[in-house]
Write a protein that holds these residues in place. Structure first.
Motif, mmCIF file in Angstrom:
data_model
loop_
_atom_site.group_PDB
_atom_site.id
_atom_site.type_symbol
_atom_site.label_atom_id
_atom_site.label_comp_id
_atom_site.label_asym_id
_atom_site.label_seq_id
_atom_site.Cartn_x
_atom_site.Cartn_y
_atom_site.Cartn_z
ATOM 1 N N VAL A 1 0.883 -1.181 0.000
ATOM 2 C CA VAL A 1 0.000 0.000 0.000
ATOM 3 C C VAL A 1 0.913 1.221 0.000
ATOM 4 O O VAL A 1 1.740 1.375 0.899
ATOM 5 C CB VAL A 1 -0.891 0.027 1.248
ATOM 6 C CG1 VAL A 1 -1.772 1.283 1.272
ATOM 7 C CG2 VAL A 1 -1.755 -1.241 1.297
ATOM 8 N N THR A 2 0.779 2.051 -1.031
ATOM 9 C CA THR A 2 1.680 3.210 -1.149
ATOM 10 C C THR A 2 0.889 4.510 -1.110
ATOM 11 O O THR A 2 -0.048 4.693 -1.889
ATOM 12 C CB THR A 2 2.466 3.152 -2.474
ATOM 13 O OG1 THR A 2 3.141 1.898 -2.539
ATOM 14 C CG2 THR A 2 3.491 4.294 -2.547
ATOM 15 N N ILE A 3 1.306 5.382 -0.190
ATOM 16 C CA ILE A 3 0.713 6.728 -0.128
ATOM 17 C C ILE A 3 1.612 7.661 -0.921
ATOM 18 O O ILE A 3 2.834 7.638 -0.782
ATOM 19 C CB ILE A 3 0.629 7.220 1.331
ATOM 20 C CG1 ILE A 3 -0.216 6.275 2.188
ATOM 21 C CG2 ILE A 3 0.069 8.641 1.393
ATOM 22 C CD1 ILE A 3 -0.185 6.622 3.679
ATOM 23 N N ASP A 4 0.994 8.450 -1.770
ATOM 24 C CA ASP A 4 1.768 9.421 -2.547
ATOM 25 C C ASP A 4 1.020 10.747 -2.525
ATOM 26 O O ASP A 4 0.249 11.073 -3.430
ATOM 27 C CB ASP A 4 1.944 8.923 -3.990
ATOM 28 C CG ASP A 4 2.880 9.852 -4.772
ATOM 29 O OD1 ASP A 4 3.082 9.613 -5.983
ATOM 30 O OD2 ASP A 4 3.409 10.811 -4.151
ATOM 31 N N SER A 5 1.211 11.483 -1.435
ATOM 32 C CA SER A 5 0.454 12.732 -1.246
ATOM 33 C C SER A 5 1.416 13.830 -0.814
ATOM 34 O O SER A 5 1.539 14.119 0.385
ATOM 35 C CB SER A 5 -0.643 12.520 -0.199
ATOM 36 O OG SER A 5 -1.382 13.708 -0.026
ATOM 37 N N PRO A 6 2.088 14.462 -1.784
ATOM 38 C CA PRO A 6 3.094 15.485 -1.449
ATOM 39 C C PRO A 6 2.450 16.631 -0.680
ATOM 40 O O PRO A 6 1.234 16.843 -0.797
ATOM 41 C CB PRO A 6 3.587 15.972 -2.828
ATOM 42 C CG PRO A 6 3.152 14.915 -3.794
ATOM 43 C CD PRO A 6 1.934 14.286 -3.216
ATOM 44 N N PRO A 7 3.180 17.413 0.119
ATOM 45 C CA PRO A 7 4.625 17.298 0.235
ATOM 46 C C PRO A 7 5.087 16.311 1.307
ATOM 47 O O PRO A 7 6.208 15.856 1.260
ATOM 48 C CB PRO A 7 5.043 18.722 0.611
ATOM 49 C CG PRO A 7 3.854 19.257 1.354
ATOM 50 C CD PRO A 7 2.643 18.644 0.715
ATOM 51 N N VAL A 8 4.218 15.957 2.279
ATOM 52 C CA VAL A 8 4.723 15.136 3.393
ATOM 53 C C VAL A 8 3.803 13.958 3.717
ATOM 54 O O VAL A 8 3.859 13.404 4.807
ATOM 55 C CB VAL A 8 4.970 15.997 4.650
ATOM 56 C CG1 VAL A 8 6.074 17.020 4.415
ATOM 57 C CG2 VAL A 8 3.690 16.709 5.089
ATOM 58 N N GLY B 1 -8.206 6.351 1.180
ATOM 59 C CA GLY B 1 -7.475 5.360 0.388
ATOM 60 C C GLY B 1 -6.844 4.281 1.245
ATOM 61 O O GLY B 1 -6.871 3.098 0.910
ATOM 62 N N LEU B 2 -6.317 4.692 2.384
ATOM 63 C CA LEU B 2 -5.677 3.729 3.293
ATOM 64 C C LEU B 2 -6.680 2.688 3.766
ATOM 65 O O LEU B 2 -6.444 1.471 3.732
ATOM 66 C CB LEU B 2 -5.123 4.474 4.520
ATOM 67 C CG LEU B 2 -3.633 4.752 4.611
ATOM 68 C CD1 LEU B 2 -3.323 5.380 5.975
ATOM 69 C CD2 LEU B 2 -2.829 3.483 4.388
ATOM 70 N N LYS B 3 -7.817 3.174 4.172
ATOM 71 C CA LYS B 3 -8.848 2.269 4.720
ATOM 72 C C LYS B 3 -9.283 1.261 3.644
ATOM 73 O O LYS B 3 -9.338 0.053 3.878
ATOM 74 C CB LYS B 3 -10.035 3.100 5.188
ATOM 75 C CG LYS B 3 -11.114 2.303 5.905
ATOM 76 C CD LYS B 3 -12.243 3.199 6.399
ATOM 77 C CE LYS B 3 -13.321 2.363 7.067
ATOM 78 N NZ LYS B 3 -14.478 3.203 7.506
ATOM 79 N N ALA B 4 -9.506 1.772 2.435
ATOM 80 C CA ALA B 4 -9.953 0.886 1.333
ATOM 81 C C ALA B 4 -8.855 -0.109 0.975
ATOM 82 O O ALA B 4 -9.119 -1.306 0.775
ATOM 83 C CB ALA B 4 -10.316 1.745 0.123
ATOM 84 N N ALA B 5 -7.630 0.348 0.944
ATOM 85 C CA ALA B 5 -6.535 -0.527 0.507
ATOM 86 C C ALA B 5 -6.325 -1.681 1.490
ATOM 87 O O ALA B 5 -6.205 -2.844 1.092
ATOM 88 C CB ALA B 5 -5.254 0.298 0.387
ATOM 89 N N PHE B 6 -6.328 -1.348 2.789
ATOM 90 C CA PHE B 6 -6.110 -2.422 3.766
ATOM 91 C C PHE B 6 -7.305 -3.377 3.808
ATOM 92 O O PHE B 6 -7.164 -4.586 3.974
ATOM 93 C CB PHE B 6 -5.821 -1.829 5.150
ATOM 94 C CG PHE B 6 -4.356 -1.590 5.395
ATOM 95 C CD1 PHE B 6 -3.762 -0.425 4.959
ATOM 96 C CD2 PHE B 6 -3.577 -2.545 6.015
ATOM 97 C CE1 PHE B 6 -2.404 -0.197 5.150
ATOM 98 C CE2 PHE B 6 -2.207 -2.338 6.222
ATOM 99 C CZ PHE B 6 -1.619 -1.153 5.778
ATOM 100 N N ALA B 7 -8.503 -2.823 3.624
ATOM 101 C CA ALA B 7 -9.680 -3.718 3.590
ATOM 102 C C ALA B 7 -9.591 -4.657 2.395
ATOM 103 O O ALA B 7 -9.844 -5.866 2.496
ATOM 104 C CB ALA B 7 -10.952 -2.870 3.523
#
Ligand code: T1G
Length: 686
Positions: free
Chosen positions: A16-23, A33-39
Motif C-alpha cells: 500500500v503506497t501513499i503518494d500525497s506530497p509534500p509530506v 485510500g488507506l482504509k480501502a486498501a487495507f480492507a
C-alpha cells in the motif's frame, strides 16, 4: 484506492503506497485510500502479507494539521487504524524520512516497523498544543516504556531510527535505498514462518517497569517550569498514566477526552497558527519562489565582538569557511578565543565532539585586513551601532568585495538605505539582523532596502534558513519589526510603575503571561547603562537615570531594579523600590493597586498597536510574520500565538478601549479591522 493511495500485489505481498506530497499528511483522501486498501488486501486470498510505504521524501508526517479547524471529512483516523490493526496478515510499515504524529501512530498499528538509518520517528503534537490523539499515548509506552515515551511526547523531538530500534519502536534497520525490498522480504518471511502476530495494543513489555506513581511525580517535578502556560504536557502525562492503569480501550478513550480538551483550546489554536506562520515567512509575494539564489559558499564577518563571533559560528556550524576581520589584534584574538570557548562548552556538554570543534575552528580565518574579504560570497558587517562607521566600512567594501558579493549589515535599527548609499552597489546591500546570542536565537530579520535586488533578498532569506534561523522580511524603519514592537512595552512599564505597581510586580505579571522574564529583569540583564544612558547629561529625570547615577547598572553591578546574590539570584531591591516611590510621589498621579490582567494589558496593548502601525506602513509583509518575529526574537509565549493573534483572542474592541483609557491613539489599521469585524492576525499587506 484513489489518486493518493495505491495497492499493488506481488508474489503474495500487498504494498500500500501513499503518494500525497509534500509530506504524505493524513488528509481525508489519504485516510479514505488507506482504509480501502487495507480492507481490500485483507479480503484478497492471494495476499499473505501487507507493507505500508510512502512515496516522496518522507513517511507520513502526521495528521493534516489544516483540518483541525474544520468539520471532519472522510473516515476518522481511528477507523482507518482499526482496519489496519484488524489485519490477520503480517503488516509492516516501511519508514523513511520522518514518521511523525499520526504517521507513527499508524505505523504502530502495524505488527512490525522497518526503517532506513536516516529515518526519524516522533510524536511532536505537543508543539501544536496537542497530544498524540491516535493511540500514541497508549501504544508507545507499551513498546518503549513510560520514561522514554514521556520524553518523546512531552519533548516533542523526533528520535533517530537506531535509537527507536533500541527502544523497540522499530523492529529492523534496513540499508538506505533498499527499504521497500527489505520491507516486502520481512513481511513475506513473517507470513512464511507463520510468525505469531501480536498487535502493539496487546503488548506490554514496555510496561514491565518504571510505571509507578513516583515515575510520573518525578517527571512532573522535573518539567514543571517547562510546562508553565502550556496545557498539552500535563494532558500527555495523564494519558500515559491511563495507559498504565487502564485496559487499552479505556485508556484510548481517556486519551480521546484529553485530546478534545486541547484541540479546542486557544493555546493549541495559537500553536497551530504559529506552525504555519513560521513557514509562511519564507513566502515573499513579489519575489517568485524559484528566484535564483546567489551561491554562498564562503562568508566574511567584520567585527569579532559578541555579535560578530556569534554570527560567524552560525556559518562554521554548517561547514562554511569564515574570514573574521577586526581592526585590532587583541580584539581579534579575544573574539576567536570566545568562539572556541563557546564550542568547548558544547563539547563539555556532550553535544559536539572535539573533532567537530577542531573542524569548525579550522574553517575560521582571523584577519586584520578587509582585503581578505575580496573573494567571499557574503560579507556581514557587525561593528558598533554608529552609522558613520558602517558607512565608512561599506564604502571600503565597495572597492574590495567581488561585484556579485552580498553586503549585509547586522545593524539592529540603523537605516539600511543610508548604509547602502555609501556604496556604488546598493542593490547588493541588505540588512541581516541577528538577535543576541547570534548563534542561539532563531530569529533573523532580513531588512530589504529600497534598492536591494530581489535575488539578494531571496538569497539572504534562504541563507537564514540554511543556518537554522527563522528569517522574517522587514522594510527599513527604526527597530525594524521585533525591537520596534517591544519598545512600547518598556515605555509602558516605565510609565506604569509611577502609578502604583513595583517593578517586581510588573515583571511577575509578564512572567505569569508567559515571558521568560519581565522588562525590568531584562534591563538589569542587559545593563541599565547601555540603553542610552549618558553620565554626562544624566539629570535624575527618570527612575533608570537615578539608578544609573547611583551606580546601580544591573546584574553586572550586582544591583539595578533588583539586588542579586553571589549566584545572581534576584530579589526586589528596597533601594530601587524607594526610588520608584519617590517618583510616584512626584508624578502627581493617583497611584493604586493593579491586577495582573491590567498590567498585562497596559504593557501589551501598545505592542499590538505598534504592530498595526508597522503593518500599515508596509514594514512587515503580513501580521503572522510579526507574530513569528516576536515569538522567536523575544520569547513571546508561543501558546498565545504572538501579539496580534492574542489581540484577536482578547478582542480588538477591548484592545482599542484599553489603549484609549491609557491615553494611546489606536492605530488606524487597528480601528479599520475592528470595525470590519476582521481578524488582525490574518492581515496581509496587499
Ligand atoms: N499537515 C499539513 N501540512 C503539513 C504538515 C502537516 N502535518 N507537515 C508539513 N506540512 C506542510 C508545511 O506547512 C509546508 O507547506 C510543507 O508541508 C513542507 O513542510 C492525530 C493530531 C515533516 C519535518 O507536527 O514537522 O498527527 O509551506 O516546510 O522543513 O496524533 O513539516 O510548503 O505550503 O516543514 O522538510 C503531527 C509537522 C501533526 C509534523 C518536514 N505532525 N511537520 O519539514 O518541510 S498532528 C507534525 C513537520 C497529529 C495525531 C496528531 C515538518 C516535516 P508549504 P516543511 P520540512
Amino acid at each position: 484506492m484513489n489518486a493518493v493511495t495505491t495497492l499493488t500485489v506481488e508474489d503474495g505481498v500487498a504494498v500500500v503506497t501513499i503518494d500525497s506530497p509534500p509530506v504524505n499528511a493524513l488528509s481525508a483522501p489519504v485516510r479514505e485510500g488507506l482504509k480501502a486498501a487495507f480492507a481490500q488486501a485483507e479480503g484478497d486470498d492471494a495476499v499473505r502479507a501487507i507493507v505500508l510505504a510512502c512515496a516522496g521524501r518522507t513517511f507520513i508526517a502526521g495528521a493534516d494539521i489544516r483540518e483541525f479547524d474544520s468539520e471532519l471529512v472522510g473516515p476518522h483516523l481511528h477507523d482507518v487504524q482499526a482496519v489496519i490493526e484488524a489485519s490477520t496478515k503480517p503488516t509492516v510499515a516501511a519508514i523513511h524520512g520522518t514518521a511523525l504524529g499520526g504517521g507513527l501512530e499508524v505505523a504502530l498499528c502495524c505488527h512490525f516497523r522497518v526503517a532506513v538509518p536516516s529515518a526519524r520517528v516522533g510524536l511532536p503534537e505537543v508543539a501544536l498544543g496537542l497530544l498524540p490523539g491516535a493511540g500514541g499515548t497508549q501504544r508507545l509506552p507499551r513498546l518503549a516504556g513510560v520514561p522514554a515515551a514521556l520524553d518523546m511526547m512531552v519533548g516533542g523531538r523526533p528520535i533517530r531510527a537506531d535509537k527507536a530500534c533500541e527502544l523497540g519502536i522499530i523492529d529492523k534497520i534496513v540499508p538506505e535505498g533498499e527499504l521497500l525490498a527489505e520491507a516486502v522480504s520481512y513481511a513475506r518471511k513473517a507470513a512464511d514462518a507463520g510468525t505469531k502476530l501480536v498487535r502493539v495494543r496487546d503488548r506490554s513489555e514496555g510496561l514491565a517497569q518504571d510505571t509507578g506513581p513516583e515515575v510520573f511525580a518525578e517527571f512532573r517535578k522535573k518539567h514543571a517550569r517547562a510546562f508553565h502556560g502550556f496545557k498539552a504536557p500535563a494532558n500527555i502525562v495523564k494519558a500515559v498514566e491511563a495507559a498504565v492503569a487502564l485496559p487499552f480501550d479505556e485508556g484510548f478513550k481517556r486519551e480521546g477526552e484529553l485530546f478534545e480538551e486541547l484541540v479546542h483550546s486557544n493555546e493549541s489554536k495559537a500553536q497551530r497558527y504559529q506552525f504555519f506562520a513560521e513557514r509562511e515567512t519564507a513566502k515573499i509575494p513579489d519575489i517568485p519562489k524559484d528566484m535564483p539564489h546567489i551561491p554562498v559558499k564562503s562568508v566574511g564577518v567584520i567585527g569579532a565582538g559578541t555579535m560578530g563571533g556569534g554570527i560567524a559560528m552560525n556559518f562554521l556550524n554548517i561547514g562554511l569557511p569564515v574570514t573574521i576581520v577586526e581592526a585590532k589584534q587583541e580584539v581579534l584574538d579575544r573574539g576567536v578565543a570566545t568562539i572556541r570557548k563557546n564550542y568547548q562548552i558544547t563539547v563539555d556538554k556532550g553535544r559536539m565532539t572535539a573533532e567537530q570543534l577542531d573542524e569548525r575552528m579550522g574553517l575560521l580565518k582571523p584577519s586584520l585586513a578587509m582585503d581578505d574579504l575580496a573573494q567571499v560570497d557574503l560579507i556581514i558587517e557587525a561593528v558598533f551601532e554608529k552609522l558613520e562607521l558602517k558607512q565608512e566600512i561599506f564604502g571600503k567594501l565597495d572597492g574590495i568585495a567581488r561585484p556579485d558579493a552580498i553586503l549585509a549589515s547586522n545593524t539592529s535599527f540603523l537605516d539600511v538605505d543610508a548604509i547602502a548609499a555609501a556604496t556604488q552597489r546598493p542593490e547588493t546591500v541588505v540588512g541581516m539582523h541577528f538577535f543576541s546570542p547570534a548563534n542561539v536565537m532563531k530569529l533573523l530579520e532580513v531588512v530589504r532596502g529600497e534598492k536591494s535586488s530581489d535575488s539578494v533578498v531571496a538569497t539572504a532569506m534562504a541563507v537564514g534558513r540554511r543556518i537554522g534561523k527563522v528569517a522574517v522580511l522587514s522594510r527599513v524603519c527604526d527597530g525594524f519589526i521585533a525591537n520596534r514592537m517591544m519598545a512600547p512595552r518598556m515605555e509602558a512599564a516605565q510609565a506604569l510603575i509611577l502609578e502604583g505597581p513595583m517593578p517586581s510586580q510588573v515583571d511577575k505579571a509578564m512572567v505569569a503571561y508567559g515571558f521568560p522574564m519581565g522588562p525590568f529583569a531584562m534591563l538589569d540583564l542587559v545593563g541599565l547603562d547601555v540603553i542610552g544612558w549618558d553620565a554626562a547629561t544624566s539629570s535624575s529625570s527618570t527612575v533608570t537615570e537615578v539608578l544609573c547615577e547611583m551606580g546601580r547598572w544591573g546584574q553586572k553591578k550586582s544591583g539595578g531594579f533588583y539586588d542579586y546574590d553571589e549566584k545572581r539570584r534576584p530579589s526586589p531591591s528596597p533601594v530601587a523600590d524607594q526610588v520608584v516611590r519617590d517618583f510616584q510621589a512626584k508624578s502627581g498621579k493617583q497611584h493604586r493597586e493593579f491586577s495582573e490582567r491590567e498590567i498585562v494589558e497596559r504593557l501589551l496593548f501598545p505592542v499590538v498597536n505598534e504592530g498595526a502601525k508597522l503593518l500599515d506602513e508596509g514594514i512587515a509583509i503580513r501580521a503572522s510574520d510579526v507574530d513569528v518575529a516576536l515569538v522567536y526574537g523575544y520569547g513571546w509565549p508561543v501558546f498565545t500565538g504572538g501579539p496580534l493573534f492574542w489581540a484577536d483572542i482578547v478582542g480588538l474592541d477591548r484592545v482599542i478601549a484599553g489603549l484609549e483609557a491609557a491615553g494611546h491613539e489606536p492605530a488606524p489599521l487597528l480601528e479599520r479591522i475592528a470595525a470590519d469585524g476582521r481578524k488582525l492576525h490574518q492581515y496581509q499587506v496587499a
